[in-house]
Design an enzyme around this catalytic site. Sequence first.
Site, PDB file in Angstrom:
ATOM      1  N   LYS A  88      58.580 -35.997  48.289  1.00 29.09           N
ATOM      2  CA  LYS A  88      57.483 -36.540  49.082  1.00 29.09           C
ATOM      3  C   LYS A  88      56.746 -35.386  49.765  1.00 29.09           C
ATOM      4  CE  LYS A  88      58.260 -40.710  51.154  1.00 29.09           C
ATOM      5  NZ  LYS A  88      59.005 -41.664  52.024  1.00 29.09           N
TER       6      LYS A  88
HETATM    7  C1  E4P Z   1      57.742 -44.902  52.469  1.00 31.75           C
HETATM    8  O1  E4P Z   1      57.950 -44.149  51.543  1.00 31.75           O
HETATM    9  C2  E4P Z   1      58.144 -44.614  53.847  1.00 31.75           C
HETATM   10  O2  E4P Z   1      59.451 -44.130  53.888  1.00 31.75           O
HETATM   11  C3  E4P Z   1      58.070 -45.772  54.784  1.00 31.75           C
HETATM   12  O3  E4P Z   1      57.571 -46.916  54.229  1.00 31.75           O
HETATM   13  C4  E4P Z   1      57.544 -45.328  56.110  1.00 31.75           C
HETATM   14  O4  E4P Z   1      57.045 -46.289  56.923  1.00 31.75           O
HETATM   15  P1  E4P Z   1      57.779 -47.063  58.081  1.00 31.75           P
HETATM   16  O5  E4P Z   1      58.922 -46.237  58.556  1.00 31.75           O
HETATM   17  O6  E4P Z   1      56.741 -47.264  59.112  1.00 31.75           O
HETATM   18  O7  E4P Z   1      58.225 -48.344  57.456  1.00 31.75           O
END
Ligand code: E4P
Length: 223
Positions: A88
């Site tokens: 990522k």
């Molecule tokens: C997606 O890859 C993220 O890990 C995730 O959805 C982050 O968002 P959140 O922690 O607000 O749900």
Amino acid sequence: MKFFLDSAKLDEIKFAMDAIGIEGVTTNPKHVKVTGKTFHEIIREFVDEFDGMPFPISVEINPHLSSSEEMEDAASKIAALSDNFCIKIPCTEQGLLAAKNLVESGIKVNLTLVFSASQALQGGRIGCTYVSPFIGWQESSGVRISRFINDIIMIYDNYMFNTEIIVAAVRDGRQIVEAATMGADIVTAGLPVYMKSFFHPFTNEGLKIFQDAWDETEIGKWE
Ligand code: E4P
């Protein structure tokens, strides 16, 4: 639409593979933090458990890294540990540079923290494996998420990008349905979001009505 689990907990991931049939995992430093383990301990667990299986895992490298060189270096080290890993990379100026170089060197990239279709367009152009539009954050700031997701899908269709769209930061079943009606490739959500989305109070009420009817016609008939 594929279901990925947003989690770093191995027991939760294994449960969701069996119970839901999840087809991959996304994680981030918040998920690692709640396990009480370090990032590298979690990475080791993932390698031991999933290496060799067709099970994509998006992992987030140290978010403090600010130059493309630092990001590329960290990403390459993680990617070398297992084919499962997709790195990522945040959609910043240095992140996009790192993403482009990583893709060119054959490393799978999930362009993350995507909040506009133009960010997603660039992710598709440079050949990221995934882009992750964060719809929950967008909806709470007043953005119409169906339009947001649909714009990305249309752009990818227009130019036949192979990048898959992971609809992320999903809060409830309605948002999963929004992603599915728009035709997103993948949704990623936490286990409680999935579990809640599979149940409806009318199902239990209907079951009770049928149980009562069954009892009235069947009980005592076979004695
Ligand atoms: C997606 O890859 C993220 O890990 C995730 O959805 C982050 O968002 P959140 O922690 O607000 O749900």
